[in-house]
Enzyme design. Structure first.
Site, PDB file in Angstrom:
ATOM      1  N   GLY A 345      44.424  38.912  35.731  1.00  0.00           N
ATOM      2  CA  GLY A 345      44.245  37.522  35.478  1.00  0.00           C
ATOM      3  C   GLY A 345      42.930  37.484  34.614  1.00  0.00           C
ATOM      4  O   GLY A 345      42.805  36.969  33.894  1.00  0.00           O
ATOM      5  N   ALA A 346      41.976  38.234  35.221  1.00  0.00           N
ATOM      6  CA  ALA A 346      40.515  38.233  34.740  1.00  0.00           C
ATOM      7  C   ALA A 346      39.988  39.117  35.747  1.00  0.00           C
ATOM      8  O   ALA A 346      40.461  39.591  36.529  1.00  0.00           O
ATOM      9  CB  ALA A 346      40.005  36.651  34.858  1.00  0.00           C
ATOM     10  N   MET A 347      38.681  39.501  35.030  1.00  0.00           N
ATOM     11  CA  MET A 347      37.758  40.686  35.633  1.00  0.00           C
ATOM     12  C   MET A 347      36.323  40.218  35.817  1.00  0.00           C
ATOM     13  O   MET A 347      35.943  39.850  34.788  1.00  0.00           O
ATOM     14  CB  MET A 347      37.937  42.004  34.969  1.00  0.00           C
ATOM     15  CG  MET A 347      37.284  43.008  35.887  1.00  0.00           C
ATOM     16  SD  MET A 347      37.408  43.550  37.236  1.00  0.00           S
ATOM     17  CE  MET A 347      36.050  43.966  37.997  1.00  0.00           C
ATOM     18  N   GLU A 348      35.643  40.209  36.887  1.00  0.00           N
ATOM     19  CA  GLU A 348      34.410  39.686  36.913  1.00  0.00           C
ATOM     20  C   GLU A 348      33.090  40.382  36.492  1.00  0.00           C
ATOM     21  O   GLU A 348      31.944  40.538  37.035  1.00  0.00           O
ATOM     22  CB  GLU A 348      34.073  39.301  38.712  1.00  0.00           C
ATOM     23  CG  GLU A 348      34.050  40.415  39.620  1.00  0.00           C
ATOM     24  CD  GLU A 348      35.506  40.907  39.936  1.00  0.00           C
ATOM     25  OE1 GLU A 348      35.295  41.769  41.085  1.00  0.00           O
ATOM     26  OE2 GLU A 348      36.265  40.659  39.626  1.00  0.00           O
ATOM     27  N   ASN A 349      33.492  41.170  35.362  1.00  0.00           N
ATOM     28  CA  ASN A 349      32.369  42.201  35.041  1.00  0.00           C
ATOM     29  C   ASN A 349      31.103  41.535  34.912  1.00  0.00           C
ATOM     30  O   ASN A 349      31.036  40.229  34.425  1.00  0.00           O
ATOM     31  CB  ASN A 349      32.454  42.563  33.446  1.00  0.00           C
ATOM     32  CG  ASN A 349      33.995  43.405  33.570  1.00  0.00           C
ATOM     33  OD1 ASN A 349      34.310  44.030  34.332  1.00  0.00           O
ATOM     34  ND2 ASN A 349      34.899  42.510  32.821  1.00  0.00           N
ATOM     35  N   HIS A 381      36.616  31.415  40.170  1.00  0.00           N
ATOM     36  CA  HIS A 381      36.951  32.734  41.030  1.00  0.00           C
ATOM     37  C   HIS A 381      36.018  33.728  40.333  1.00  0.00           C
ATOM     38  O   HIS A 381      35.102  34.607  41.350  1.00  0.00           O
ATOM     39  CB  HIS A 381      38.492  33.084  40.967  1.00  0.00           C
ATOM     40  CG  HIS A 381      38.411  34.215  41.753  1.00  0.00           C
ATOM     41  ND1 HIS A 381      39.226  34.533  42.885  1.00  0.00           N
ATOM     42  CD2 HIS A 381      38.362  35.521  41.345  1.00  0.00           C
ATOM     43  CE1 HIS A 381      39.275  35.800  43.323  1.00  0.00           C
ATOM     44  NE2 HIS A 381      38.816  36.512  42.389  1.00  0.00           N
ATOM     45  N   GLU A 382      35.997  33.756  39.148  1.00  0.00           N
ATOM     46  CA  GLU A 382      35.132  34.985  38.569  1.00  0.00           C
ATOM     47  C   GLU A 382      33.534  34.624  38.651  1.00  0.00           C
ATOM     48  O   GLU A 382      32.791  35.727  38.939  1.00  0.00           O
ATOM     49  CB  GLU A 382      35.550  35.181  37.171  1.00  0.00           C
ATOM     50  CG  GLU A 382      37.150  35.542  36.960  1.00  0.00           C
ATOM     51  CD  GLU A 382      37.609  36.754  37.902  1.00  0.00           C
ATOM     52  OE1 GLU A 382      36.864  37.631  38.169  1.00  0.00           O
ATOM     53  OE2 GLU A 382      38.846  36.319  38.231  1.00  0.00           O
ATOM     54  N   HIS A 385      32.023  35.617  42.042  1.00  0.00           N
ATOM     55  CA  HIS A 385      31.842  36.800  42.092  1.00  0.00           C
ATOM     56  C   HIS A 385      30.479  37.218  41.444  1.00  0.00           C
ATOM     57  O   HIS A 385      29.883  38.445  41.934  1.00  0.00           O
ATOM     58  CB  HIS A 385      32.899  37.556  41.366  1.00  0.00           C
ATOM     59  CG  HIS A 385      34.132  38.103  42.049  1.00  0.00           C
ATOM     60  ND1 HIS A 385      33.954  38.623  43.499  1.00  0.00           N
ATOM     61  CD2 HIS A 385      35.578  37.965  41.753  1.00  0.00           C
ATOM     62  CE1 HIS A 385      35.454  38.690  43.719  1.00  0.00           C
ATOM     63  NE2 HIS A 385      36.000  38.429  42.823  1.00  0.00           N
ATOM     64  N   GLU A 404      37.204  39.653  47.469  1.00  0.00           N
ATOM     65  CA  GLU A 404      38.333  38.743  46.758  1.00  0.00           C
ATOM     66  C   GLU A 404      38.484  37.748  47.699  1.00  0.00           C
ATOM     67  O   GLU A 404      39.051  36.661  47.256  1.00  0.00           O
ATOM     68  CB  GLU A 404      39.352  39.964  46.485  1.00  0.00           C
ATOM     69  CG  GLU A 404      39.254  41.045  45.397  1.00  0.00           C
ATOM     70  CD  GLU A 404      38.655  40.413  44.098  1.00  0.00           C
ATOM     71  OE1 GLU A 404      38.831  39.203  43.934  1.00  0.00           O
ATOM     72  OE2 GLU A 404      38.418  41.275  43.218  1.00  0.00           O
TER      73      GLU A 404
END
Length: 960
Positions: A345-349, A381-382, A385, A404
């Protein structure tokens, strides 16, 4: 330097290398490019001096272990990458790169082990994969041999002499990799703009794919600083974690390219690294903002305002978390980018968050309220993080739940702050608690936290990305926050983040910081330490059902299993006993909190002869509740008399608990069904959604049996008043309800009304869809209603309706609209259309790889499509496993979707045979999902055999 970024004086020496290696990188990339033009793919592969088979037996050699030794510690990397966005003469997309890493020797060793996967190396004159030099006047040992250990994904460098403790070294490599479309590591994404195919390069490193982009110490505890340089075509822009320091035009082999250098990152883990090269454009925050915020996407998406909502949300959510954590945002900028092809869905880079388009872009003319909410929650959410996960990171993947689960919990808090009128925090009970209860009630579930030595391989790590990790993690942390109080919880978090900033931790570190706050607060009274309380929730799987006896005041707990006769073969040091915080009320009056600390206890105030008792007020605890028969009857009477006397969250809880207790044979199924009788008076979304979710199980089990007719008739009588209610308040469907939850419940009303044959419902959806077919440039259907209208119209139509939906899907330029149509196409009742749809998933030009698994799951949800999917799944197993077996959420949902209707001995035998046939190769990240599917099928068989007749009789009796 970035905010909070620090390097010791000793490491300052290694910066002398950077100026030289930047020049060397460009020259090396030029050499690699020149060489690659004259070599075929086979010849470009390194021939190792010792390459063991990927199936070689395990040994005690360091290179045959998946975990890195603790002898070396990376300090910083200098990475230069050059992705080619056009095919070479062999029809391949590839990238070249150079990487240098400065590391310090912590323990004497003659081995350097560094992760590398699917990279081909340019050999040095000594036929080695890498070059080693000493830093700060240190001499480097001679390299004896190097090889790639494919099974453990390691580059092994054997040295003539040992590295010296406390000394720093520089390891330089030059390499080439494929820029494939597998959605992992450094990969390519494609889209069409103005009729022209565009290619971009992007990344997905989590959890173990940074090693596919460059050689690195690819473990979360191996934090370092990254200096990134990207070479890219003149018409493109390059992004990475840090802000761009500058872009210049250079020429390599008569080819003009841009070179963009980036600000060094903060000290961080490899899985958080990100690079993107694209022709995207952006919108950004005002210059006065103290954080640069940019939303990136396809030019059309940005120009049509699809990024505006994300930009509007980001700053207030960041500020909310700054206040919540009592810690300033650690970076100077926040880039967020919507990618056409993205597996998660997404990535918290850190500093460059990557999203699916549906998770970042929003168009009010096309996107629904659910789409808008999804964007808000995912962004929250991201961004959560950025502190919890990025600033402080779990030491190893066995504690992924802490990252998570926490981000999942507070994502609702951040979204609630940004959209306070939605009351979105209540939806945690539906979307997280009730969802994970289903999985955690199986003996094939697993604890939140495992021992480090139980999680080693990439497949084992990938398996952890499941609903237990995310949703159970969120709900036990919510429970902790509730019994501590939010201010105490937040203060402990702040202290935790400050102590472990730019470092890693384990969950007990968080317990300690929270305990320190509790010990200093005289208003908080706990029956045991936080460690004693919480370890019971995270170190053993499952959860309790708490039974309240209002005759005696007795309270008891037992491990809740959906199959009460299933044997638990996973021992627990706590014997499946929990410390349970029970909030409760008596006849509408809150009575405070009571702790259940053993299997059984007595709480005298809960004894009553006439007043109803309700436990787990507002469902803050991670447990189900059962009562004596008389109290169930009192609750049922109250629901029938005045359901609003019971809190809305608990109305949903009563329904969900009752149906699941009935499935576990703890109460009668007819008692659970009785809890739905009051629904003709209910207008709130959460109770209705709880009921529909549980009644769906009856549809799955009985849709092809004689029970289905009476079931439809009963539900038709319950949903008719809700359907009429929304018809009236929307002026005969010409307006939309104003409330956020009401909009969701209107969808429930129409969907269930059409499913059960309420007069006028099917005609309504068909008329809307037909109007659109006749006027394809002007869709009259409100975005909130599109999915249910599309589905019902295609289900009641034929090939004309399906083909129109497919055409609109292919023409859709907004991802949210495309996904609605993709779901609706699975609703057809024509088997040949469903088979054709399934075949499209094998062709990425028809259906993107990121969406194919959803299509298969959607079709499996169709009673006609489920057997077709089962045949398709087995017939195309190699393709399905190759493309989806590594992504846990995708593969887990795929297996669950296929097997959820299974309820016969024949289907169980097929499932078990399938597992046996492919046991040798394994099921990758779907291993637990396969076990859970078998266990659920067994429970379904038992439940249907025991309940079919009584359900049939009850439905007939109450359908009049």
């Amino acid at each position: 330097m970035g905010k909070g970024f620090y390097i010791s004086k000793r490491l300052g020496l290694v910066f002398l290398v950077l100026g030289i290696s930047a020049v060397v990188s460009i020259l090396a990339l030029s050499v690699i490019y020149s060489q690659e033009k004259h070599k075929n793919k086979e010849n470009s592969t390194v021939v190792s001096t010792a390459v063991p088979s990927s199936k070689s037996p395990p040994s005690n050699k360091p290179w045959d272990k998946y975990r890195l030794p603790d002898s070396l510690s990376p300090q910083f990397y200098n990475v230069t990458l050059w992705p080619r966005l056009e095919m070479d003469e062999r029809g391949m997309y590839f990238f070249t790169g150079t990487s240098g890493v400065a590391f310090t020797c912590l323990k004497e060793t003659d081995l350097i082990l560094i992760h590398s996967s699917e990279l081909n190396y340019t050999l040095t004159p000594q036929t080695h994969h890498a070059m080693l030099t000493g830093l700060g006047g240190t001499s480097a040992p001679v390299i004896l041999e190097t090889w790639l250990q494919t099974q453990t994904q390691l580059m092994v460098i054997h040295l003539k002499d040992k590295l010296k403790v406390g000394k720093s070294y520089w390891l330089h490599t030059e390499f080439r990799g494929e820029l494939s479309d597998d959605l992992e590591g450094f990969y390519r994404s494609e889209f069409v703009e103005n009729g022209v195919k565009k290619v971009l390069a992007t990344t997905q490193m989590q959890p173990t794919d940074a090693r596919k982009a460059f050689p690195c110490f690819d473990e979360p505890a191996m934090k370092a600083v990254f200096h990134v340089t990207l070479l890219h075509p003149p018409e493109t822009v390059a992004l990475s974690n840090g802000i761009e320091l500058g872009t210049e035009s250079i020429t390599i082999n008569n080819q003009e390219v841009l070179r963009t250098r980036f600000e060094p990152t903060a000290k961080m883990s490899t899985y958080l690294l990100a690079f993107v090269v694209s022709e995207f454009t952006n919108i950004q925050s005002s210059p006065e903002a103290d954080i640069l915020i940019r939303i990136w996407a396809r030019r059309e998406a940005i120009e049509t305002g699809q990024g505006d909502y994300a930009l509007k949300l980001t700053f207030p959510i960041l500020k909310f978390f700054e206040k919540y954590y009592n810690t300033t945002y650690p970076l100077s900028k926040s880039d967020q980018i919507a990618l056409p092809d993205f597996s998660a869905g997404a990535m918290e880079n850190w500093g460059l968050v990557t999203y699916r388009e549906t998770s970042l872009l929003y168009n009010p003319k096309v996107s629904s309220s659910a789409n808008k909410q999804w964007v808000a929650v995912v962004i929250s959410h991201e961004l959560a993080h950025m502190w919890f996960g990025n600033l402080v990171t779990m030491r190893w993947w066995n504690n992924l739940w802490l990252n998570e689960g926490f981000a999942t919990y507070v994502s609702y808090l951040g979204a609630d702050y940004a959209e306070p009128t939605w009351n979105i925090k209540d939806l945690m009970v539906l979307h997280e608690l009730q969802a994970v209860f289903e999985v955690d009630a199986l003996v094939s579930s697993h604890p939140l936290s495992s021992r480090e030595d139980e999680i080693a391989t990439p497949d084992q790590i990938n398996e952890l990305f499941d609903t237990i990790t995310y949703s159970k993690g969120a709900m036990v942390l919510r429970m902790l926050s509730e019994f501590l109080s939010e201010p105490v919880f937040a203060k402990g978090l702040s202290n935790y983040l400050q102590q472990y900033a730019y470092d890693t931790s384990v969950y007990t570190d968080l317990w300690q910081k929270l305990q320190e706050v509790v010990d200093a607060d005289s208003n908080v009274h706990l029956p045991a330490s936080i460690n004693e309380i919480m370890n019971r929730w995270i170190l053993q799987m499952g959860y309790p059902v708490v039974t309240v006896n209002t005759h005696t005041g007795g309270i008891s707990q037992q491990h809740f299993l959906i199959d009460s006769e299933a044997e638990v073969d996973s021992p627990s040091q706590y014997n499946y006993e929990w410390f349970v915080p029970i909030t409760w009320m008596k006849k509408g009056v809150n009575m405070g909190q009571h702790w259940l600390l053993s299997k059984t206890a007595t709480h005298e105030p809960m004894r009553t002869n006439s007043e109803w008792v309700l436990a787990n007020v507002n469902v803050t605890g991670y447990f189900r509740v059962n009562y004596d028969p008389q109290n169930w009857e009192r609750l049922l009477a109250q629901l029938s008399l005045d359901h609003k006397a019971i809190p809305v969250l608990n109305r949903g809880q009563i329904i969900d608990d009752a149906f699941n207790l009935a499935r576990a044979n703890i109460i009668h199924t007819t008692l659970a069904l009785s809890m739905t009788m009051y629904l003709s008076e209910e207008r709130e979304y959460i109770p209705w959604e709880s009921a529909i979710k549980n009644v769906r199980y009856f549809f799955l089990m009985f849709e092809q049996s004689e029970v289905f007719g009476p079931l439809k008739m009963y539900l038709r009588g319950k949903v008719q008043p809700l359907f009429d209610h929304f018809r009236v308040i929307t002026s005969n469907w010409t307006q939309m309800p104003s409330g956020h939850m009401d909009r969701y419940n209107q969808v429930n009303a129409i969907s269930l009304a059409c499913k059960t044959g309420v007069d006028g419902c099917s005609e309504l959806t068909r008329a809307w869809y037909r109007w659109w077919m006749d006027n394809p440039d002007s869709n009259p259907i409100h975005p909130d209603l599109k999915m249910t209208v599309y589905c019902n119209a295609i289900a009641s139509g034929g090939v004309e309706e399906w083909d129109f939906g497919w055409k609109m899907f292919k023409n859709a330029s907004i991802a949210a609209e495309a996904m609605k149509l993709l779901f609706a196409l699975s609703c057809t009742t024509e088997p040949w259309l469903l088979n054709r749809f399934l075949e499209y998933t094998l062709n990425s030009s028809a259906i993107k790889k990121q969406d194919a698994s959803f299509v298969i799951s959607y079709v499996a949800g169709n009673v006609i499509g489920q057997p077709l999917v089962w045949e398709f799944f087995r017939g195309n197993w190699e393709y399905v496993f190759k493309n989806f077996g590594g992504g846990s959420f995708l593969f887990e949902s795929l297996i669950q979707g296929i097997a959820e209707r299974f309820s016969t001995q024949f289907e169980l035998q097929q499932l078990e045979r399938f597992k046996e046939d492919y046991a040798a190769k394994g099921f990758g990240s779907g291993t637990q999902a396969m076990d859970q599917a078998i266990e659920t099928t067994k429970a379904n068989i038992k439940w249907v055999s025991e309940n079919k007749k009584q359900v049939m009789d009850w439905m007939i009796k109450h359908s009049a």
